[in-house]
Design a protein around this motif. Structure first.
Motif, short mmCIF file in Angstrom:
data_model
loop_
_atom_site.label_atom_id
_atom_site.label_comp_id
_atom_site.label_asym_id
_atom_site.label_seq_id
_atom_site.Cartn_x
_atom_site.Cartn_y
_atom_site.Cartn_z
N VAL A 1 5.32 21.64 -37.37
CA VAL A 1 6.66 21.77 -37.91
C VAL A 1 7.62 21.11 -36.92
CG1 VAL A 1 6.90 24.11 -36.94
CG2 VAL A 1 8.45 23.35 -38.75
N VAL A 2 8.37 20.13 -37.40
CA VAL A 2 9.25 19.33 -36.56
C VAL A 2 10.64 19.33 -37.20
CG1 VAL A 2 9.58 17.10 -35.42
CG2 VAL A 2 7.26 17.87 -36.00
N PRO A 3 11.54 20.19 -36.76
CA PRO A 3 12.87 20.26 -37.37
C PRO A 3 13.77 19.11 -36.91
CG PRO A 3 12.71 21.83 -35.58
CD PRO A 3 11.35 21.21 -35.72
N LYS A 4 14.66 18.72 -37.79
CA LYS A 4 15.66 17.70 -37.44
C LYS A 4 16.52 18.17 -36.29
CE LYS A 4 19.74 15.40 -39.49
NZ LYS A 4 20.49 15.21 -40.76
N PHE A 5 16.99 19.41 -36.39
CA PHE A 5 17.71 20.06 -35.30
C PHE A 5 16.87 21.24 -34.83
CE2 PHE A 5 21.17 18.16 -37.81
CZ PHE A 5 21.84 17.45 -36.82
N ILE A 6 16.62 21.31 -33.53
CA ILE A 6 15.81 22.40 -32.98
C ILE A 6 16.62 23.69 -33.03
CG2 ILE A 6 14.64 23.25 -30.92
CD1 ILE A 6 14.25 20.31 -30.11
N PRO A 7 16.12 24.72 -33.71
CA PRO A 7 16.88 25.96 -33.80
C PRO A 7 17.17 26.57 -32.43
CG PRO A 7 15.07 25.94 -35.40
CD PRO A 7 14.86 24.77 -34.48
N ASP A 8 18.39 27.09 -32.29
CA ASP A 8 18.77 27.73 -31.04
C ASP A 8 18.29 29.18 -31.03
OD1 ASP A 8 20.57 29.20 -32.57
OD2 ASP A 8 22.31 27.99 -32.00
N ALA A 9 18.71 29.93 -30.02
CA ALA A 9 18.24 31.32 -29.87
C ALA A 9 18.63 32.19 -31.06
CB ALA A 9 18.80 31.91 -28.58
N GLU B 1 21.94 21.54 -43.88
CA GLU B 1 22.38 21.51 -42.49
C GLU B 1 21.24 21.24 -41.52
OE1 GLU B 1 22.26 26.25 -41.23
OE2 GLU B 1 24.15 25.40 -41.97
N ASN B 2 20.00 21.36 -42.00
CA ASN B 2 18.83 21.03 -41.19
C ASN B 2 17.71 20.59 -42.12
OD1 ASN B 2 17.25 20.66 -38.92
ND2 ASN B 2 17.12 22.82 -38.36
N ILE B 3 16.77 19.84 -41.63
CA ILE B 3 15.61 19.41 -42.42
C ILE B 3 14.36 19.72 -41.62
CG2 ILE B 3 14.46 17.50 -43.59
CD1 ILE B 3 17.17 16.11 -43.80
N VAL B 4 13.44 20.43 -42.24
CA VAL B 4 12.22 20.88 -41.59
C VAL B 4 11.07 19.97 -42.03
CG1 VAL B 4 10.64 22.81 -41.23
CG2 VAL B 4 13.10 23.24 -41.57
N HIS B 5 10.61 19.13 -41.13
CA HIS B 5 9.53 18.20 -41.43
C HIS B 5 8.18 18.83 -41.12
CE1 HIS B 5 12.56 15.08 -41.87
NE2 HIS B 5 13.02 15.36 -40.66
N LEU B 6 7.26 18.76 -42.05
CA LEU B 6 5.87 19.12 -41.78
C LEU B 6 5.12 17.82 -41.57
CD1 LEU B 6 5.04 22.05 -44.23
CD2 LEU B 6 5.88 22.13 -41.89
N VAL B 7 4.56 17.66 -40.37
CA VAL B 7 4.02 16.37 -39.94
C VAL B 7 2.53 16.51 -39.58
CG1 VAL B 7 4.27 14.47 -38.29
CG2 VAL B 7 6.29 15.77 -39.00
N LEU B 8 1.72 15.64 -40.17
CA LEU B 8 0.32 15.57 -39.79
C LEU B 8 0.18 14.65 -38.57
CD1 LEU B 8 -1.58 15.22 -43.19
CD2 LEU B 8 -1.37 17.26 -41.76
N ALA B 9 -0.53 15.12 -37.56
CA ALA B 9 -0.73 14.34 -36.33
C ALA B 9 -2.06 14.74 -35.71
CB ALA B 9 0.43 14.57 -35.36
N ARG B 10 -2.46 13.94 -34.74
CA ARG B 10 -3.74 14.17 -34.07
C ARG B 10 -3.48 14.55 -32.61
NH1 ARG B 10 -8.29 12.38 -36.22
NH2 ARG B 10 -7.21 10.71 -37.34
N ILE B 11 -3.93 15.73 -32.21
CA ILE B 11 -3.79 16.16 -30.83
C ILE B 11 -4.71 15.30 -29.95
CG2 ILE B 11 -4.11 18.09 -29.23
CD1 ILE B 11 -3.57 19.98 -31.58
N GLU B 12 -4.22 14.93 -28.80
CA GLU B 12 -5.02 14.09 -27.90
C GLU B 12 -6.39 14.72 -27.67
OE1 GLU B 12 -2.08 11.54 -25.06
OE2 GLU B 12 -2.45 13.62 -24.47
#
Length: 595
Positions: free
Chosen positions: A231-239, A207-218
């Protein structure tokens, strides 16, 4: 196509007879893994793989995954139902932390179940495998809030998980990545960039996919020192922690691959997607390597698991297919020809498969057990040894078991002859699926460089010194008439491995190309030594059982299979050493234009 048969008896031989896992019953997790419990778990896991996963493997190969115009991916027929069945039965939670819904059992037992999953349906097994690898990274590097939010649903595979490293312009060289992360006032980040070859990147099974993403902060440093993990989820978890707003992380396309068609290998587009930092800024690669190392062990497992499946297929075919007559006289006199299993060359390929798979299984389990001891032992020395061995042996498990595993799968197709080159027998699917194992999670060439360039010298050469000491102690114990040939074979491999190690230590520093030129054969020499050690250990146990009058044929058969291995495989040690000591001169002398 032959039906898959779970090798539970052989797995229990390794766990119980060779590794004696019961001796660790005082440690956390092991107390719940006595012999009867392990056997029951493996029997039930085997039934699931035989009855649910194996029948839909071909479906996945033929149908593949499909993507609609909105980037949604549909998996093959029956896969979503099988994934839910696996999740509900708790198969994904065997060795995970009980605090987050796991069962806390030893990783070595979980490895045995995962072997059967990979043998029966490799592409399917990648979905839970990557999810649990991502969960392990979050377990180590995430905040308490992140762990509480994500881990229970990832461990159960209610939510999926991925790792996002590779970009179109950079694969192994992660220092070149361009995906950027822009900090927001609320503590989140906006992630923008494209990742490619993302296994399980989008699908309809969770029902959701949790992506672990490598990136460079500005503003972060260039190279690997400026990489952070998000951590970048496909659907942002609600409260309430349930899937809420759709994030700007979508599948931009599906790769058309040689094999593993049932697994969705995605181009992932991040367009100011919302993500949250995992761990410290610029320290993301260290956390991601936790997932990558788990994945590398899992890929090594895939290598020999597919060899097991290929062996079963080719054995059935060799017993049924009749062609020609035995060189020593008809074995099927009432038929027009003999089954091809009577022919020595077919036997050679079958025995290569059998002797490799049984030693590879033992090596993988033995390595995983050291991982358990690193984590759970109450003995500091044993914990240190476990950590050293996991670091030293991971590139060998990944590279040697996949390289030789692929050769064994190719043997399976060869045994099938022309039938193997057609699709209906299944041998071709295994060969296509197996080829990726030599490439992903760090190519086998990269693993060899890691072994020679980093792992040999780490901690003042303590891991390799400890390993050599263990071999020396085993060899010094000696053996009887039955086991001494195995010990002699191990001593031969050990001596050549020591010579190869010394040669690299003495020559690689003056010319780094010597390390690169010899790394492939050095790793193969190391892997051969490890499998020879496993055969010596298995022979010692089996000989004792036979001497005690145990009538189970597995023990006598082990001695015959192991004898084949030391007669037919161990001579390759001299070849690998000669190639290591040949150095880099002839390899590097030609100008690029001369090729």
């Amino acid at each position: 196509m032959a039906a898959y048969r779970a090798p539970v008896r052989d797995q229990m031989f390794v766990l119980n007879d060779v590794l004696d896992v019961g001796q660790y019953g005082h440690l956390p997790g092991f107390a719940d893994a006595d012999v009867d419990t392990m056997a029951a778990i493996l029997e039930e896991g085997g039934k699931f793989c035989e009855g649910v996963l194996a029948p839909i493997s071909k479906v996945g190969d033929v149908e593949g995954c499909t993507r609609d115009d909105d980037g949604n991916v549909t998996t093959p027929t029956g896969w979503k139902e099988a994934f839910q069945q696996m999740s509900e039965a708790g198969w994904t939670a065997l060795s995970s932390d009980p605090e987050y819904g796991g069962q806390g059992l030893p990783h070595v037992l979980n490895l045995a179940v995962n072997e059967m999953v990979s043998s029966s349906n490799m592409a399917f097994g990648m979905y839970p495998g990557l999810t649990l690898g991502a969960a392990a990274a979050l377990h180590t590097g995430g905040t308490d809030e992140q762990k509480a939010l994500y881990l229970p649903k990832m461990i159960s595979c209610q939510w999926g998980g991925t790792m996002n490293l590779t970009e179109p312009h950079c694969g192994t060289d992660l220092g070149m990545l361009r995906t950027k992360a822009v900090p927001q006032a609320d503590g989140s980040y906006k992630i923008t960039g494209q990742k490619i070859w993302i296994s399980s990147g989008e699908h309809d099974m969770a029902e959701n996919i949790v992506h672990l993403v490598l990136a460079r902060i500005e503003g972060a440093p260039e190279g690997v020192k400026g990489i952070s993990l998000f951590v970048v989820p496909k659907f942002i978890p609600d409260a309430d922690g349930n899937p809420g707003e759709r994030n700007n992380a979508k599948c931009g396309g599906l790769e058309h691959k040689m094999g593993i068609h049932g697994n969705a290998t995605c181009v992932m587009d991040y367009d100011e997607a919302t993500g949250w930092l995992v761990g410290e800024e610029n320290k993301g690669l260290k956390i991601m390597f936790i997932m990558m190392n788990e994945a590398r062990l899992g890929v090594g497992l895939q290598g020999y698991a597919l060899a097991e499946a290929a062996y079963q297929q080719s054995l059935d075919f060799a017993k049924d297919r009749i062609q020609g007559r035995s060189l020593t006289g008809p074995k099927n006199p009432n038929g027009p020809a003999d089954p091809i299993i009577v022919h020595p060359d077919v036997r050679r390929m079958l025995m290569d498969q059998k002797s490799f798979v049984e030693a590879a299984r033992c090596f993988a389990f033995w390595t995983a057990l050291h991982g358990d001891l690193e984590e759970k032992s109450d003995d500091p020395t044993m914990r240190e040894k476990g950590g050293d061995y996991m670091a030293l042996l991971t590139p060998i498990v990944k590279s040697y078991l996949t390289g030789k595993g692929y050769d064994m799968v190719s043997n399976g197709l060869q045994i099938h002859g022309g039938s193997g080159f057609t699709e209906e027998w299944g041998a071709s699917q295994l060969l296509r699926d197996a080829r990726i194992t030599l490439i992903y999670e760090g190519t086998n060439g990269v693993q060899a460089l890691d072994l020679v360039g980093r792992k040999l010298a780490m901690n003042g050469m303590r891991p390799i010194t400890t390993f050599m000491g263990e071999l020396d102690a085993f060899i010094a114990e000696g053996g009887d008439e039955t086991t001494q040939p195995f010990i002699d074979a191990l001593a031969e491999c050990r001596d050549k491995l020591k010579q190869g190690t010394d040669w690299l230590m003495n020559n690689a520093l003056e010319n780094f190309d010597h390390a690169g030129a010899g790394s492939h054969d050095y790793l193969n020499l190391f892997g051969l030594t490890c499998l020879t050690y496993m055969w010596a250990k298995m022979a010692k146990v089996s000989a004792a059982k036979v001497a005690a009058g145990d009538s189970d044929p597995i023990y006598a058969n082990k001695l015959v299979t192991g004898r084949y291995f030391i007669e037919r495989w161990v001579p390759e040690a001299a070849m690998h050493l000669a190639k290591v000591e040949a150095g880099a001169d002839s390899m590097m002398e030609l100008d690029a234009e001369a090729f």
